[in-house]
Design a protein around this motif. Sequence first.
Motif, PDB file in Angstrom:
ATOM      1  N   LEU A 505       0.931  -1.156   0.045  1.00 19.46           N
ATOM      2  CA  LEU A 505       0.062   0.133  -0.021  1.00 19.46           C
ATOM      3  C   LEU A 505       0.752   1.266   0.059  1.00 19.46           C
ATOM      4  CD1 LEU A 505      -2.816  -1.094   2.512  1.00 19.46           C
ATOM      5  CD2 LEU A 505      -3.148  -0.373   0.042  1.00 19.46           C
ATOM      6  N   ARG A 506       1.862   1.215   1.015  1.00 19.83           N
ATOM      7  CA  ARG A 506       2.756   2.347   0.864  1.00 19.83           C
ATOM      8  C   ARG A 506       3.351   2.540  -0.392  1.00 19.83           C
ATOM      9  NH1 ARG A 506       7.980   2.771   1.749  1.00 19.83           N
ATOM     10  NH2 ARG A 506       8.055   0.651   2.800  1.00 19.83           N
ATOM     11  N   SER A 507       3.985   1.713  -0.953  1.00 22.94           N
ATOM     12  CA  SER A 507       4.873   1.715  -2.232  1.00 22.94           C
ATOM     13  C   SER A 507       3.923   2.229  -3.410  1.00 22.94           C
ATOM     14  CB  SER A 507       5.177   0.353  -2.733  1.00 22.94           C
ATOM     15  OG  SER A 507       6.019  -0.197  -1.681  1.00 22.94           O
ATOM     16  N   ALA A 508       2.716   1.865  -3.412  1.00 24.76           N
ATOM     17  CA  ALA A 508       1.565   2.301  -4.557  1.00 24.76           C
ATOM     18  C   ALA A 508       1.266   3.794  -4.240  1.00 24.76           C
ATOM     19  CB  ALA A 508       0.369   1.453  -4.355  1.00 24.76           C
ATOM     20  N   THR A 513       0.298   9.009   4.460  1.00 26.55           N
ATOM     21  CA  THR A 513       0.809   8.808   5.797  1.00 26.55           C
ATOM     22  C   THR A 513       0.105   7.908   6.547  1.00 26.55           C
ATOM     23  OG1 THR A 513      -0.520  10.497   6.785  1.00 26.55           O
ATOM     24  CG2 THR A 513       1.646  11.112   6.022  1.00 26.55           C
ATOM     25  N   LEU A 514      -1.213   7.656   6.301  1.00 29.25           N
ATOM     26  CA  LEU A 514      -2.003   6.489   7.020  1.00 29.25           C
ATOM     27  C   LEU A 514      -1.348   5.224   6.734  1.00 29.25           C
ATOM     28  CD1 LEU A 514      -4.487   6.020   8.813  1.00 29.25           C
ATOM     29  CD2 LEU A 514      -5.674   5.439   6.946  1.00 29.25           C
ATOM     30  N   TRP A 515      -0.998   4.905   5.531  1.00 28.99           N
ATOM     31  CA  TRP A 515      -0.438   3.520   5.154  1.00 28.99           C
ATOM     32  C   TRP A 515       0.820   3.438   5.812  1.00 28.99           C
ATOM     33  CZ3 TRP A 515      -4.725   2.608   4.161  1.00 28.99           C
ATOM     34  CH2 TRP A 515      -5.683   2.811   3.164  1.00 28.99           C
ATOM     35  N   THR A 516       1.502   4.690   5.903  1.00 32.37           N
ATOM     36  CA  THR A 516       3.115   4.644   6.562  1.00 32.37           C
ATOM     37  C   THR A 516       2.859   4.314   8.042  1.00 32.37           C
ATOM     38  OG1 THR A 516       3.778   6.171   4.842  1.00 32.37           O
ATOM     39  CG2 THR A 516       5.265   5.711   6.819  1.00 32.37           C
ATOM     40  N   GLN A 517       1.858   4.791   8.603  1.00 31.99           N
ATOM     41  CA  GLN A 517       1.592   4.939  10.225  1.00 31.99           C
ATOM     42  C   GLN A 517       1.378   3.278  10.275  1.00 31.99           C
ATOM     43  OE1 GLN A 517      -1.279   7.484  11.923  1.00 31.99           O
ATOM     44  NE2 GLN A 517      -2.151   5.634  13.138  1.00 31.99           N
ATOM     45  N   LEU A 553       7.282  10.489   9.032  1.00 34.28           N
ATOM     46  CA  LEU A 553       5.926  10.938   9.685  1.00 34.28           C
ATOM     47  C   LEU A 553       6.255  12.144  10.353  1.00 34.28           C
ATOM     48  CD1 LEU A 553       4.171   7.724  10.197  1.00 34.28           C
ATOM     49  CD2 LEU A 553       3.901   9.278   8.221  1.00 34.28           C
ATOM     50  N   ILE A 554       7.237  11.926  11.437  1.00 31.86           N
ATOM     51  CA  ILE A 554       7.278  13.076  12.570  1.00 31.86           C
ATOM     52  C   ILE A 554       7.859  14.312  11.856  1.00 31.86           C
ATOM     53  CG2 ILE A 554       8.869  13.814  14.440  1.00 31.86           C
ATOM     54  CD1 ILE A 554       8.727  10.904  15.417  1.00 31.86           C
ATOM     55  N   ASN A 560       1.271  15.450  15.716  1.00 37.10           N
ATOM     56  CA  ASN A 560       0.540  14.455  15.909  1.00 37.10           C
ATOM     57  C   ASN A 560       1.278  13.476  16.995  1.00 37.10           C
ATOM     58  OD1 ASN A 560      -0.211  11.563  15.504  1.00 37.10           O
ATOM     59  ND2 ASN A 560      -0.987  12.361  13.257  1.00 37.10           N
ATOM     60  N   ASP A 561       0.395  13.171  18.150  1.00 34.98           N
ATOM     61  CA  ASP A 561       0.960  12.461  19.207  1.00 34.98           C
ATOM     62  C   ASP A 561       1.175  11.101  19.135  1.00 34.98           C
ATOM     63  OD1 ASP A 561       1.133  14.949  20.595  1.00 34.98           O
ATOM     64  OD2 ASP A 561      -0.485  14.499  21.990  1.00 34.98           O
ATOM     65  N   ILE A 562       0.165  10.515  17.991  1.00 34.48           N
ATOM     66  CA  ILE A 562       0.331   9.100  17.687  1.00 34.48           C
ATOM     67  C   ILE A 562       1.663   8.860  17.197  1.00 34.48           C
ATOM     68  CG2 ILE A 562      -0.577   7.225  16.174  1.00 34.48           C
ATOM     69  CD1 ILE A 562      -3.282   8.268  16.681  1.00 34.48           C
ATOM     70  N   TRP A 563       2.283   9.810  16.253  1.00 38.71           N
ATOM     71  CA  TRP A 563       3.520   9.603  15.762  1.00 38.71           C
ATOM     72  C   TRP A 563       4.691   9.784  16.761  1.00 38.71           C
ATOM     73  CZ3 TRP A 563       2.267  12.316  10.516  1.00 38.71           C
ATOM     74  CH2 TRP A 563       1.102  11.863   9.961  1.00 38.71           C
ATOM     75  N   ASN A 564       4.558  11.059  17.440  1.00 39.84           N
ATOM     76  CA  ASN A 564       5.727  11.626  18.079  1.00 39.84           C
ATOM     77  C   ASN A 564       5.678  11.271  19.351  1.00 39.84           C
ATOM     78  OD1 ASN A 564       6.569  14.446  16.353  1.00 39.84           O
ATOM     79  ND2 ASN A 564       4.677  13.927  16.180  1.00 39.84           N
ATOM     80  N   LEU A 565       4.990  10.617  19.902  1.00 40.32           N
ATOM     81  CA  LEU A 565       4.660  10.080  21.452  1.00 40.32           C
ATOM     82  C   LEU A 565       4.646   8.484  21.207  1.00 40.32           C
ATOM     83  CD1 LEU A 565       2.968  12.649  23.371  1.00 40.32           C
ATOM     84  CD2 LEU A 565       5.453  12.566  22.625  1.00 40.32           C
TER      85      LEU A 565
END
Length: 698
Positions: A505-508, A513-517, A553-554, A560-565
Amino acid sequence: MAEFRYKAFVSYSWSDAKWGKWLLHAIETYRTPGALIGKDGQLGPVPARLHPLFKDREEEAAGASIGQAVEHALENSEFLIVICSPRSAQSKWVNRELAWFKTHRDPAKILALIVDGTPGSGDEHECFPAALTHRVAPDMRVTDEPVDAPLAADARISGDGKRRARLKLAAAMLGVGLDELVNRDDRRRTVRTRLMVGASLALATVMSGLAWAAVVARDEADRQRAESDGLVEFMLTDLREKLEPVGRLDALDVVGQRALKYYAGQQAGSLDADSLGRRSRALHLVGEVSNIRGDSAAGLGAFRQAAATTGELLARDPGNPQRIFDHAQSVYWVGYTAYERGEPKEAEAQFREYKRLADRLVAIDPGNTDWQLEVSYADSNLGTLLLGQGRYGEAEQSFANAQRIAEAIAAKDPADLTKQIDMAQAISWTAFALERQEKIEPALALYGREHAIYVAVLAKDPGNTTARSGTGTALIGIGRLETMRGNGAKALSAMQKAVDGSIALRSAEPGNTLWTQYEVKRRYELGIAALLFGRIDLARQQLSAARPLLGGLIAKDPTNDIWNLDLAAQLDELEVRLLAGSGRHGEAIIRADHAIALLGQRKDSTDPMMRAVYASVLLVRGDMHLRAGQRALAREDWRSVDRLTAGADADLPSSLLTLRYAAARRQGNAAAAAPIRQVLDRRGWRHPAYLRELRQVY
């Protein structure tokens, strides 16, 4: 005299964004009275304008580091204006910006604008940040030593009011006396009023002559506008439906921006209901694309504007179901984006309002399946919040209600793939709530059912990205449950397939950022499982691949606390375990310190999943301190595990109980460890982490 790129840096809490917008416009559009321009003021020649101002995090490129971007802007700003409210007083960013300016620039160039709260109250109503009213040490640490607060303007009606507050700040930045500006501004306002009256009379005469020509031109203008509105409607409906399933972010962004540009020159109050509806849909599209690209601040701003627009539509026609529905969508997206940004209070308020609106729709038309689905979505949102608070039983009830509705709707129209996906997602949340309660067999059955639905959808629509991502969600859930059962081969196989799907998914669509997350999270879960089953190389591979993805992402969104924390701390936990296992004890302690610092910044300390990560890192750091001969530090870490896992044994999830059991054994507290083991054994808990702990000898 030093040259600065910015006249001032405006520091504010995101909750006060409307005040930040007002201040930027008020100062940048202020024109110095002509008689003062060029005269010698306290700061040198008086300038004609006070611009530009730095627009805080909004102005820097998305890929820049928050520290570098802000510090560069502060360094290039002559003044710092802080918007003071109870929200900014608690904001770590506002305090950080103040501390930097005080230690690197002239503290006398700090100005304050009060918009809410009570200066000097020292309680929850305090509006002055600590860094504003206390001495800041050279290392940017805010001390307990109080200092005089700087010049403060009060924009509230009870204070100076907006006009006088603006003049106070302008006088300070121009280096002139306030009375001089006030008097000149009064005279300018009087002259302007007289000119406007004269111009209005002249304009009335001219307009009467143009009225007839306007009538002739109006019909043609209406025809052209109708064609334009039709094109915008096509862009926001048919064209979007064609682009969205194939992940064309670039084209979707163009659609939204073009539609907004069309309405930008038109006053919202002058737009009819259809035009307002199109404007709100354009804002939704811009918000969704911004979120996907990692700019949650822009996304939240767009959704708030959309909510204001749909709220206006609903106020015009409060009993109209379509208006209720449209406003519910705006409210949902504000809540979702706030949730992603780590703002649980606003998220809960918006989700509960969304549920209230959905219930209104069903009350109006109980047989409408679309309205029933809205209730299903609303229950799922509330269930998610309850999950984060560890209220698993309540969450299961919310999810089960959402699932029941989604299943009934999907059964009526099995050919509708969207309804099938809705049902699968509802099933997934119920399965997750069961998993959190360690109801392994029913949870496995639901994850398997969810996976089968997605496979069936993909057989009919192979390019459906929602279904492709959903298969990964089901597989990772199956992997966690098989880990609980101790089935290493099944667990790792399912999780590897989930990771492979995320990579595809990320490659496509690299910009999503959702796919990367999802890939980062799934690599973490696979890495932890690989460690538990002795696949050290596999665990290292996941960490090596996940680190740069999370870094990207960061860099895109430092709010974005989900990514950063959360994700950052989870990858730290995986690395701490790997370092400890390879004998690199000193490096393990350093990485554990970093993880603990991140976890200490989380706004929500109740989430059992993140409490388990926190306790896990502390447990390992204690082991490393013990190996270094630092027994006192080791015991303190293990006591901290006790505090993090506090609660009645019967009420805690087994993951936390396992960590409490491990901490008790390390402290030689057999009396505390024995009843914990009895609870875990009675539950039939056979997680590899627990079984490994049983084999350890202390």
